[in-house]
Design a protein around this motif. Structure first.
Motif, PDB file in Angstrom:
ATOM      1  N   ARG A  48      11.256  26.927 -22.182  1.00  0.00           N
ATOM      2  CA  ARG A  48      11.851  26.692 -20.862  1.00  0.00           C
ATOM      3  C   ARG A  48      13.364  26.939 -20.875  1.00  0.00           C
ATOM      4  N   ASP A  49      13.805  27.667 -21.882  1.00  0.00           N
ATOM      5  CA  ASP A  49      15.224  28.037 -22.029  1.00  0.00           C
ATOM      6  C   ASP A  49      16.118  26.843 -22.297  1.00  0.00           C
ATOM      7  N   GLY A  50      15.546  25.810 -22.855  1.00  0.00           N
ATOM      8  CA  GLY A  50      16.370  24.668 -23.237  1.00  0.00           C
ATOM      9  C   GLY A  50      16.848  24.821 -24.669  1.00  0.00           C
ATOM     10  N   SER A  51      18.032  24.335 -24.948  1.00  0.00           N
ATOM     11  CA  SER A  51      18.525  24.319 -26.325  1.00  0.00           C
ATOM     12  C   SER A  51      18.060  23.008 -26.952  1.00  0.00           C
ATOM     13  N   ILE A  52      17.361  23.120 -28.060  1.00  0.00           N
ATOM     14  CA  ILE A  52      16.755  21.923 -28.649  1.00  0.00           C
ATOM     15  C   ILE A  52      17.164  21.772 -30.107  1.00  0.00           C
ATOM     16  N   GLY A  53      17.109  20.528 -30.541  1.00  0.00           N
ATOM     17  CA  GLY A  53      17.317  20.216 -31.947  1.00  0.00           C
ATOM     18  C   GLY A  53      16.146  19.401 -32.458  1.00  0.00           C
ATOM     19  N   ALA A  77       9.292  23.138 -39.259  1.00  0.00           N
ATOM     20  CA  ALA A  77      10.065  23.127 -38.007  1.00  0.00           C
ATOM     21  C   ALA A  77      11.213  24.128 -38.071  1.00  0.00           C
ATOM     22  N   LYS A  78      11.886  24.181 -39.202  1.00  0.00           N
ATOM     23  CA  LYS A  78      13.017  25.104 -39.373  1.00  0.00           C
ATOM     24  C   LYS A  78      12.565  26.545 -39.156  1.00  0.00           C
ATOM     25  N   GLU A  79      11.374  26.864 -39.664  1.00  0.00           N
ATOM     26  CA  GLU A  79      10.840  28.220 -39.537  1.00  0.00           C
ATOM     27  C   GLU A  79      10.357  28.503 -38.114  1.00  0.00           C
ATOM     28  N   LEU A  80       9.563  27.605 -37.559  1.00  0.00           N
ATOM     29  CA  LEU A  80       8.952  27.864 -36.252  1.00  0.00           C
ATOM     30  C   LEU A  80       9.962  27.830 -35.112  1.00  0.00           C
ATOM     31  N   LEU A  81      10.942  26.952 -35.193  1.00  0.00           N
ATOM     32  CA  LEU A  81      11.901  26.787 -34.101  1.00  0.00           C
ATOM     33  C   LEU A  81      13.175  27.593 -34.307  1.00  0.00           C
ATOM     34  N   GLY A  82      13.265  28.281 -35.433  1.00  0.00           N
ATOM     35  CA  GLY A  82      14.444  29.106 -35.694  1.00  0.00           C
ATOM     36  C   GLY A  82      15.712  28.292 -35.840  1.00  0.00           C
ATOM     37  N   LEU A  83      15.642  27.188 -36.550  1.00  0.00           N
ATOM     38  CA  LEU A  83      16.783  26.285 -36.685  1.00  0.00           C
ATOM     39  C   LEU A  83      17.719  26.744 -37.800  1.00  0.00           C
ATOM     40  N   ASP A  84      19.008  26.620 -37.546  1.00  0.00           N
ATOM     41  CA  ASP A  84      20.012  27.009 -38.534  1.00  0.00           C
ATOM     42  C   ASP A  84      20.452  25.846 -39.418  1.00  0.00           C
ATOM     43  N   ALA A  85      20.011  24.661 -39.086  1.00  0.00           N
ATOM     44  CA  ALA A  85      20.494  23.463 -39.785  1.00  0.00           C
ATOM     45  C   ALA A  85      20.058  23.451 -41.253  1.00  0.00           C
ATOM     46  N   VAL A 110      22.843   4.119 -45.464  1.00  0.00           N
ATOM     47  CA  VAL A 110      21.679   4.955 -45.145  1.00  0.00           C
ATOM     48  C   VAL A 110      21.603   5.215 -43.641  1.00  0.00           C
ATOM     49  N   ARG A 111      21.815   4.187 -42.850  1.00  0.00           N
ATOM     50  CA  ARG A 111      21.788   4.356 -41.398  1.00  0.00           C
ATOM     51  C   ARG A 111      22.940   5.263 -40.936  1.00  0.00           C
ATOM     52  N   LYS A 112      24.079   5.155 -41.573  1.00  0.00           N
ATOM     53  CA  LYS A 112      25.206   6.028 -41.245  1.00  0.00           C
ATOM     54  C   LYS A 112      24.854   7.486 -41.554  1.00  0.00           C
ATOM     55  N   ARG A 113      24.163   7.706 -42.653  1.00  0.00           N
ATOM     56  CA  ARG A 113      23.750   9.058 -43.028  1.00  0.00           C
ATOM     57  C   ARG A 113      22.838   9.660 -41.960  1.00  0.00           C
ATOM     58  N   ILE A 114      21.904   8.850 -41.466  1.00  0.00           N
ATOM     59  CA  ILE A 114      20.993   9.317 -40.405  1.00  0.00           C
ATOM     60  C   ILE A 114      21.766   9.594 -39.131  1.00  0.00           C
ATOM     61  N   SER A 115      22.645   8.683 -38.761  1.00  0.00           N
ATOM     62  CA  SER A 115      23.408   8.813 -37.524  1.00  0.00           C
ATOM     63  C   SER A 115      24.301  10.052 -37.544  1.00  0.00           C
ATOM     64  N   GLU A 116      24.949  10.305 -38.669  1.00  0.00           N
ATOM     65  CA  GLU A 116      25.832  11.471 -38.764  1.00  0.00           C
ATOM     66  C   GLU A 116      25.042  12.772 -38.721  1.00  0.00           C
ATOM     67  N   ALA A 117      23.890  12.788 -39.353  1.00  0.00           N
ATOM     68  CA  ALA A 117      23.046  13.981 -39.307  1.00  0.00           C
ATOM     69  C   ALA A 117      22.566  14.229 -37.882  1.00  0.00           C
ATOM     70  N   PHE A 118      22.192  13.166 -37.201  1.00  0.00           N
ATOM     71  CA  PHE A 118      21.746  13.298 -35.804  1.00  0.00           C
ATOM     72  C   PHE A 118      22.865  13.846 -34.930  1.00  0.00           C
ATOM     73  N   ASP A 119      24.044  13.288 -35.055  1.00  0.00           N
ATOM     74  CA  ASP A 119      25.170  13.746 -34.232  1.00  0.00           C
ATOM     75  C   ASP A 119      25.470  15.220 -34.468  1.00  0.00           C
ATOM     76  N   SER A 120      25.377  15.650 -35.715  1.00  0.00           N
ATOM     77  CA  SER A 120      25.632  17.053 -36.029  1.00  0.00           C
ATOM     78  C   SER A 120      24.576  17.959 -35.419  1.00  0.00           C
ATOM     79  N   LEU A 121      23.315  17.557 -35.528  1.00  0.00           N
ATOM     80  CA  LEU A 121      22.214  18.366 -34.999  1.00  0.00           C
ATOM     81  C   LEU A 121      22.181  18.359 -33.472  1.00  0.00           C
ATOM     82  N   ALA A 122      22.597  17.258 -32.868  1.00  0.00           N
ATOM     83  CA  ALA A 122      22.498  17.107 -31.413  1.00  0.00           C
ATOM     84  C   ALA A 122      23.647  17.756 -30.658  1.00  0.00           C
ATOM     85  N   ALA A 123      24.686  18.137 -31.374  1.00  0.00           N
ATOM     86  CA  ALA A 123      25.855  18.717 -30.703  1.00  0.00           C
ATOM     87  C   ALA A 123      25.457  19.953 -29.900  1.00  0.00           C
TER      88      ALA A 123
END
Length: 350
Positions: free
Chosen positions: A29-34, A58-66, A94-107
């Motif tokens: 639907r032309d949305g940018s997704i992470g 997921a990296k392969e099917l969705l063409g993710l660069d992460a 550990v929670r900080k690690r998850i949060s930082e990864a999420f913020d990077s991917l969600a940008a």
């Protein structure tokens, strides 16, 4: 930016396929997704590192660069759990690690899709799926199976665990034909009266419900002794450890099954070959069957394979193959895309 975490109230409910299918639809639907799977639980060794197969797919099917360390910030391995128990992992870190990864991917993304690792998995360090949904402010899609009326209790318990304020809805997946009407006519109205929105009832699709005999043989590293078709589907296992008469009665009550028994149990092997629901025989201990059994298997078109491991080890490994092997490739995800479009409110989910 919206975030959706897909979790399930049990293993083998199709959580991975649904997550990737929804992400694919949003992408179409032309949305940018992470995408991310905060806790890597479906682990395999890959180039010297233990990684989860789902983010790799997921990296392969969705063409993710992460990078994989962002897609899977926590490798939830036995070693990690041991470190937590010994006090060598800090929950805040550990929670900080998850949060930082999420913020990077969600940008700069329109929507984030998070694949959960289990409602209870991670409780020892406060990263169960409900905790992660709160951490990244995501809504939750709950995927459930349904086989009998008692399952309603499990659904409501999972909803309470997630919290109704975060619940986007419930999707019932792999619903057998025999209970579909009961679920649709009785259970769904009951749940919705309790404030639980049901956004999909996806019927059981045979090609997503098991693995082929060939795939099973490949994963077990088995030696195939028969020259017959290997395209039958295996969904369950029956262990031949009883007398022949009892075994035959049990085998006749099952379908789409692999019989696992010792290679020296000719009586069990012969009984299994009489049951129409048996798709293959897996003989343990490295023992080859008699010529008579092989001849009968060839006549019946039932594959026979031999493994070196004992019966208990083989059962555990075979069940793991069926449990995790359903979301294997792009075709599996494409099938789920069509199932969701036909049997779920995709607009509500996205």
């Amino acid at each position: 930016m919206k975030s959706l975490l897909v979790t399930a109230n049990a293993e083998s409910t199709g959580k991975t396929a649904i997550t990737l299918a929804l992400a694919s639809i949003a992408q179409e639907r032309d949305g940018s997704i992470g995408y991310m799977k905060p806790k890597g639980t479906r682990l395999q060794s890959n180039v010297g590192k233990t990684l989860d197969e789902d983010p790799m797919l997921a990296k392969e099917l969705l063409g993710l660069d992460a990078e994989m360390h962002e897609l899977e910030p926590v490798v939830y391995s036995p070693t990690f759990i041991q470190q937590v128990v010994r006090g060598r992992e800090d929950a805040d870190e550990v929670r900080k690690r998850i949060s930082e990864a999420f913020d990077s991917l969600a940008a700069d993304q329109d929507q984030m899709f998070l694949e959960g690792g289990g409602l209870s998995t991670g409780n020892i360090i406060d990263i169960a799926d409900g905790d992660i949904a709160e951490l990244v402010d995501a809504e939750v899609l709950l995927v459930c199976s349904y086989n009998r009326i008692n399952d309603v209790d499990e659904v409501l318990a999972a909803v309470d665990d997630i919290g109704r304020d975060r619940l986007r809805g419930v999707v019932f997946n792999r619903v057998p034909d025999g209970v579909y009407e009961e679920l649709e006519d009785d259970v769904v109205p009951f749940l919705e009266k309790r404030g639980v929105p049901v956004v999909g009832i996806v019927p059981r699709e045979k090609h997503l419900a098991g693995v082929t005999v060939q795939e099973l043989a490949d994963e077990l590293g088995a030696d195939v002794l028969t020259d017959v078709a290997m395209d039958g589907f295996v969904e369950r296992f029956s262990v031949g450890a009883m007398g022949a008469d009892a075994a035959l009665r049990g085998f006749r009550r099952t379908k789409d099954a692999a019989v696992i028994t010792g290679g020296d149990r000719a009586d069990i092997q012969s009984a299994a070959l009489e049951a129409p629901g048996v798709k293959c025989l897996i003989l343990t201990g490295g023992h080859r069957p008699s010529g008579a059994v092989l001849g009968k298997a060839a006549e019946k078109g039932v594959p026979i394979m031999v493994v070196q491991a004992n019966t208990i080890t083989t059962v555990e490994r075979a069940e793991d193959v069926v449990r995790v092997g359903r979301t294997r490739d792009e075709q599996t995800v494409e099938t789920m895309v069509e199932l969701l479009r036909n049997h779920a409110d995709v607009d509500a989910l996205l």
